[in-house]
Design an enzyme around this catalytic site. Sequence first.
Site, PDB file in Angstrom:
ATOM      1  N   GLU A  38       0.832  -1.207   0.000  1.00  0.00           N
ATOM      2  CA  GLU A  38       0.000   0.000   0.000  1.00  0.00           C
ATOM      3  C   GLU A  38       0.869   1.259   0.000  1.00  0.00           C
ATOM      4  O   GLU A  38       0.541   2.242  -0.666  1.00  0.00           O
ATOM      5  CB  GLU A  38      -0.957   0.013   1.191  1.00  0.00           C
ATOM      6  CG  GLU A  38      -2.176  -0.858   1.015  1.00  0.00           C
ATOM      7  CD  GLU A  38      -3.168  -0.357  -0.032  1.00  0.00           C
ATOM      8  OE1 GLU A  38      -3.036   0.787  -0.523  1.00  0.00           O
ATOM      9  OE2 GLU A  38      -4.084  -1.113  -0.374  1.00  0.00           O
ATOM     10  N   GLU A  56       1.321   6.367  -7.143  1.00  0.00           N
ATOM     11  CA  GLU A  56       0.249   7.298  -7.504  1.00  0.00           C
ATOM     12  C   GLU A  56       0.733   8.736  -7.470  1.00  0.00           C
ATOM     13  O   GLU A  56       0.445   9.525  -8.378  1.00  0.00           O
ATOM     14  CB  GLU A  56      -0.947   7.126  -6.569  1.00  0.00           C
ATOM     15  CG  GLU A  56      -1.728   5.853  -6.810  1.00  0.00           C
ATOM     16  CD  GLU A  56      -2.912   5.700  -5.866  1.00  0.00           C
ATOM     17  OE1 GLU A  56      -3.075   6.543  -4.946  1.00  0.00           O
ATOM     18  OE2 GLU A  56      -3.670   4.742  -6.050  1.00  0.00           O
ATOM     19  N   GLU A 110      -2.088  16.075 -16.044  1.00  0.00           N
ATOM     20  CA  GLU A 110      -3.287  15.923 -16.867  1.00  0.00           C
ATOM     21  C   GLU A 110      -3.539  14.430 -17.108  1.00  0.00           C
ATOM     22  O   GLU A 110      -2.644  13.606 -16.965  1.00  0.00           O
ATOM     23  CB  GLU A 110      -3.145  16.668 -18.202  1.00  0.00           C
ATOM     24  CG  GLU A 110      -2.039  16.173 -19.109  1.00  0.00           C
ATOM     25  CD  GLU A 110      -0.642  16.612 -18.698  1.00  0.00           C
ATOM     26  OE1 GLU A 110       0.306  15.908 -19.093  1.00  0.00           O
ATOM     27  OE2 GLU A 110      -0.484  17.602 -17.980  1.00  0.00           O
ATOM     28  N   LEU A 111      -4.770  14.127 -17.450  1.00  0.00           N
ATOM     29  CA  LEU A 111      -5.114  12.722 -17.682  1.00  0.00           C
ATOM     30  C   LEU A 111      -4.352  12.192 -18.893  1.00  0.00           C
ATOM     31  O   LEU A 111      -4.296  12.839 -19.937  1.00  0.00           O
ATOM     32  CB  LEU A 111      -6.622  12.584 -17.913  1.00  0.00           C
ATOM     33  CG  LEU A 111      -7.524  12.919 -16.727  1.00  0.00           C
ATOM     34  CD1 LEU A 111      -8.983  12.810 -17.126  1.00  0.00           C
ATOM     35  CD2 LEU A 111      -7.225  12.000 -15.559  1.00  0.00           C
ATOM     36  N   HIS A 112      -3.788  11.013 -18.717  1.00  0.00           N
ATOM     37  CA  HIS A 112      -3.056  10.377 -19.800  1.00  0.00           C
ATOM     38  C   HIS A 112      -3.275   8.874 -19.681  1.00  0.00           C
ATOM     39  O   HIS A 112      -3.239   8.324 -18.570  1.00  0.00           O
ATOM     40  CB  HIS A 112      -1.567  10.709 -19.708  1.00  0.00           C
ATOM     41  CG  HIS A 112      -0.796  10.273 -20.913  1.00  0.00           C
ATOM     42  ND1 HIS A 112      -0.415   8.958 -21.118  1.00  0.00           N
ATOM     43  CD2 HIS A 112      -0.349  10.974 -21.982  1.00  0.00           C
ATOM     44  CE1 HIS A 112       0.242   8.873 -22.264  1.00  0.00           C
ATOM     45  NE2 HIS A 112       0.301  10.091 -22.811  1.00  0.00           N
ATOM     46  N   LYS A 170      -1.171   3.651 -12.599  1.00  0.00           N
ATOM     47  CA  LYS A 170      -1.902   3.673 -11.335  1.00  0.00           C
ATOM     48  C   LYS A 170      -2.768   2.422 -11.183  1.00  0.00           C
ATOM     49  O   LYS A 170      -2.851   1.849 -10.082  1.00  0.00           O
ATOM     50  CB  LYS A 170      -2.726   4.944 -11.239  1.00  0.00           C
ATOM     51  CG  LYS A 170      -1.848   6.184 -11.105  1.00  0.00           C
ATOM     52  CD  LYS A 170      -2.631   7.467 -11.251  1.00  0.00           C
ATOM     53  CE  LYS A 170      -3.236   7.881  -9.951  1.00  0.00           C
ATOM     54  NZ  LYS A 170      -3.795   9.248  -9.992  1.00  0.00           N
TER      55      LYS A 170
END
Length: 121
Positions: free
Chosen positions: A65, A72, A81-83, A90
């Site tokens: 964990e 993360e 940004e989202l990729h 992740k």
Amino acid sequence: MNIRKFFKSFVFAFQGIILVIKSEQNFRFHVLAAVVVLLASFLTSLSKWEWIIIVMLICGMFMIELVNASIERVVDLASPELHPLAKQAKDLAAGACLVYAICTIIVGLIIFIPKWSGILF
């Protein structure tokens, strides 16, 4: 060897543990699960080797964990940004946590079911 740097590294490590407890819901869930398992272990006559396995499984879950949380954060830093690749990284780290959690459940059942079968059935 610089003894001051050596002890300072422990301070940083404990800060990381405190951070993951405060910020990660899954880690807090695993702490709760560990408390339940340890209580069940105390109420069950486990052998020395069974105790070793239980402790290693709990610590292993905590470690994975911590690694997942660090992955993360690194991914978020590298790709704010989202990729698609960031999501995959992740998801893979989270998948590793899930695989280990399933493993711990299976091993826990192998240890506890025979001990409780006389009590429950």
